[in-house]
Design a protein around this motif. Structure first.
Motif, short mmCIF file in Angstrom:
data_model
loop_
_atom_site.label_atom_id
_atom_site.label_comp_id
_atom_site.label_asym_id
_atom_site.label_seq_id
_atom_site.Cartn_x
_atom_site.Cartn_y
_atom_site.Cartn_z
N LYS A 1 -5.63 4.37 -8.53
CA LYS A 1 -6.36 3.60 -9.59
C LYS A 1 -6.89 2.30 -9.14
O LYS A 1 -7.70 1.57 -9.96
N VAL A 2 -6.66 1.92 -7.83
CA VAL A 2 -7.24 0.56 -7.21
C VAL A 2 -8.82 0.59 -7.37
O VAL A 2 -9.46 -0.29 -7.66
N GLY B 1 -11.92 -3.35 -12.61
CA GLY B 1 -13.22 -3.62 -12.88
C GLY B 1 -13.60 -4.93 -12.02
O GLY B 1 -12.87 -5.49 -11.38
N VAL B 2 -14.70 -5.25 -12.28
CA VAL B 2 -15.28 -6.52 -11.38
C VAL B 2 -14.62 -7.75 -11.67
O VAL B 2 -14.12 -8.43 -10.84
N GLU B 3 -14.15 -8.20 -12.82
CA GLU B 3 -13.33 -9.10 -13.19
C GLU B 3 -12.17 -9.17 -12.33
O GLU B 3 -11.65 -10.27 -11.72
N VAL B 4 -11.34 -7.98 -12.30
CA VAL B 4 -10.42 -7.97 -11.46
C VAL B 4 -10.27 -8.40 -9.96
O VAL B 4 -9.75 -9.09 -9.44
N VAL C 1 0.72 -1.22 -0.01
CA VAL C 1 -0.09 -0.13 -0.10
C VAL C 1 0.87 1.23 0.11
O VAL C 1 0.58 2.27 -0.67
N ALA C 2 2.04 1.24 0.82
CA ALA C 2 2.94 2.29 0.84
C ALA C 2 3.54 2.68 -0.66
O ALA C 2 3.73 3.66 -1.07
N TRP C 3 4.01 1.47 -1.20
CA TRP C 3 4.47 1.51 -2.58
C TRP C 3 3.55 2.22 -3.45
O TRP C 3 4.04 2.87 -4.30
N ALA C 4 2.23 1.72 -3.29
CA ALA C 4 1.32 2.24 -4.36
C ALA C 4 0.94 3.52 -4.25
O ALA C 4 0.73 4.42 -5.19
N ALA C 5 1.05 3.94 -3.04
CA ALA C 5 0.55 5.40 -2.92
C ALA C 5 1.70 6.28 -3.14
O ALA C 5 1.54 7.39 -3.69
N ALA C 6 2.95 5.68 -2.93
CA ALA C 6 4.19 6.60 -3.45
C ALA C 6 4.20 6.89 -4.83
O ALA C 6 4.86 7.66 -5.31
N THR C 7 3.93 5.59 -5.63
CA THR C 7 4.21 5.83 -7.09
C THR C 7 2.84 6.21 -7.67
O THR C 7 2.73 6.31 -8.95
N GLY C 8 1.67 6.48 -6.91
CA GLY C 8 0.41 7.09 -7.58
C GLY C 8 -0.49 6.03 -7.93
O GLY C 8 -1.62 6.26 -8.62
N ALA C 9 -0.12 4.85 -7.83
CA ALA C 9 -0.99 3.50 -8.17
C ALA C 9 -1.98 3.54 -7.29
O ALA C 9 -3.13 2.79 -7.77
N LEU C 10 -2.18 3.87 -6.10
CA LEU C 10 -3.28 3.63 -5.11
C LEU C 10 -4.57 4.15 -5.55
O LEU C 10 -5.73 3.66 -5.35
#
Length: 86
Positions: A59-60, A64-67, A48-57
């Motif tokens: 996009k979570v 989609g429903v399939e993911v 979660v920290a990495w996703a927040a730092a890279t801006g990917a959080l």
């Protein structure tokens, strides 16, 4: 020539090996459930920290429903395997 992908693989391998050594020492005095929970919880915090730092959080929620369905199925299968192995 060593690229960034190879460097990330090496870093992941070294970190995993260190984590296994720490977990083995902790298993001497703690229950496997406690050690496993801390390992998974720590991994979640790092991801979660990495996703927040890279801006990917951000996009979570857009996944989609399939993911989300595949994530749920994977989690359930791994949980069932864990129950069988205990």
């Amino acid at each position: 020539e060593v690229g960034s992908a190879e460097a990330m693989i090496l870093a992941a391998t070294v970190l995993w090996a260190g984590e296994v050594l720490v977990a083995k020492r902790l298993l001497g005095g703690l229950s496997p459930l406690t050690v496993g929970s801390v390992r998974l919880g720590g991994g979640l915090v790092v991801l979660v920290a990495w996703a927040a730092a890279t801006g990917a959080l951000a996009k979570v929620p857009d996944a989609g429903v399939e993911v989300w369905a595949w994530a749920a199925v994977t989690g359930l299968v791994l949980m069932m395997i864990g129950r069988i192995m205990v």
